[in-house]
Design an enzyme around this catalytic site. Structure first.
Site, PDB file in Angstrom:
ATOM      1  CG  MET A 153      -1.312  -8.099  -6.151  1.00  0.00           C
ATOM      2  SD  MET A 153      -0.410  -7.283  -7.503  1.00  0.00           S
ATOM      3  CE  MET A 153       0.505  -8.698  -8.138  1.00  0.00           C
ATOM      4  N   GLY A 157       0.772  -1.245   0.000  1.00  0.00           N
ATOM      5  CA  GLY A 157       0.000   0.000   0.000  1.00  0.00           C
ATOM      6  C   GLY A 157       0.799   1.289   0.000  1.00  0.00           C
ATOM      7  CG  HIS A 179       2.115  -2.600 -15.356  1.00  0.00           C
ATOM      8  ND1 HIS A 179       1.885  -3.808 -14.736  1.00  0.00           N
ATOM      9  CD2 HIS A 179       3.150  -2.815 -16.208  1.00  0.00           C
ATOM     10  CE1 HIS A 179       2.730  -4.704 -15.193  1.00  0.00           C
ATOM     11  NE2 HIS A 179       3.508  -4.127 -16.099  1.00  0.00           N
TER      12      HIS A 179
HETATM   13  C1  GRF Z   1       3.235  -1.206  -7.521  1.00  0.00           C
HETATM   14  O1  GRF Z   1       4.512  -1.362  -8.082  1.00  0.00           O
HETATM   15  C2  GRF Z   1       2.170  -1.179  -8.587  1.00  0.00           C
HETATM   16  O2  GRF Z   1       2.610  -0.621  -9.784  1.00  0.00           O
HETATM   17  C3  GRF Z   1       1.911  -2.648  -8.798  1.00  0.00           C
HETATM   18  O3  GRF Z   1       1.972  -3.198  -7.504  1.00  0.00           O
HETATM   19  C4  GRF Z   1       2.853  -2.426  -6.700  1.00  0.00           C
HETATM   20  C5  GRF Z   1       2.107  -2.059  -5.447  1.00  0.00           C
HETATM   21  O4  GRF Z   1       2.937  -1.505  -4.469  1.00  0.00           O
HETATM   22  N1  GRF Z   1       0.672  -2.836  -9.504  1.00  0.00           N
HETATM   23  P1  GRF Z   1       2.284  -0.827  -3.187  1.00  0.00           P
HETATM   24  O5  GRF Z   1       1.325  -1.852  -2.577  1.00  0.00           O
HETATM   25  O6  GRF Z   1       1.571   0.411  -3.623  1.00  0.00           O
HETATM   26  O7  GRF Z   1       3.423  -0.547  -2.247  1.00  0.00           O
END
Ligand code: GRF
Length: 188
Positions: free
Chosen positions: A83, A12, A102
């Site tokens: 995810m 997050g 992404h």
């Molecule tokens: C990020 O790199 C985003 O691009 C990908 O998942 C990661 C999430 O990281 N889809 P976080 O949970 O925001 O730290």
């Protein structure tokens, strides 16, 4: 004012960056133990969590999400490390109102391992992409992208950190460009 909800599955950090700059109506996690929920508590952002396995099928799970989004009259769903593949129940209601970030320069390296795949391919540069969500995997229309170089001296950790820093700059820019108002200066 546009009301936004963020969906995240794990750490997050993108949610945190957005929540510091924009009013977030709520954050949803599909994992009850995700760290993003702790971040939300600390920031005073409303948060919800439930898991696919608690429902009969994905359609029922997504119907619960639609209900939550409708209750809160959400205008824009912001996926940040969510995810799961978005399926037809959610898309039927929110296609055109749902964006994703992404950690690669799409259409290069779609999928769950964009950073590792770019690193393994030995690219000289990768990037970050924000796009509309459609039924494919990271295949929706691109809104904005930024290139990120891979330096001679990089390890995968420093490369990954540079990509994340780029995400933290790009996602707020995109929200602003889509008409989401920032928090007034100084508010928490
Ligand atoms: C990020 O790199 C985003 O691009 C990908 O998942 C990661 C999430 O990281 N889809 P976080 O949970 O925001 O730290």
């Amino acid at each position: 004012m546009k009301k936004i909800a963020v969906f995240a599955s794990g750490n997050g950090s993108n949610f945190q960056v957005l929540a510091e700059q924009f009013p977030i109506e709520f954050v949803f996690s599909d994992h009850r133990d995700a760290y993003v929920l702790t971040r939300a508590e600390k920031l005073g952002v409303k948060n919800y969590a439930f898991e696919l396995k608690e429902f009969a099928d994905k359609a029922a799970y997504e119907a619960a999400l639609v209900q939550l989004l409708e209750q809160h009259q959400i205008d824009l769903v912001v996926l940040a490390g969510y995810m799961k593949i978005v399926a037809s129940t959610l898309l039927a209601k929110y296609e055109g109102r749902m964006i994703n970030i992404h950690p690669a320069y799409l259409p290069e390296f779609p999928g769950a391992h964009g950073i590792e795949d770019a690193w393994a391919a030995g690219v000289k540069e990768s990037g970050v992409t924000v796009h509309w969500v459609d039924s494919g995997i990271d295949s929706g229309q691109i809104i904005r992208q930024k290139r990120v170089p891979r330096l001679e001296s990089d390890t995968i950790e420093t490369f990954e950190a540079r990509i994340h820093q780029t995400e933290y700059a790009l996602y707020p820019e995109v929200l602003e460009s889509l008409g989401v108002a920032r928090k007034p200066n100084g508010s928490i």
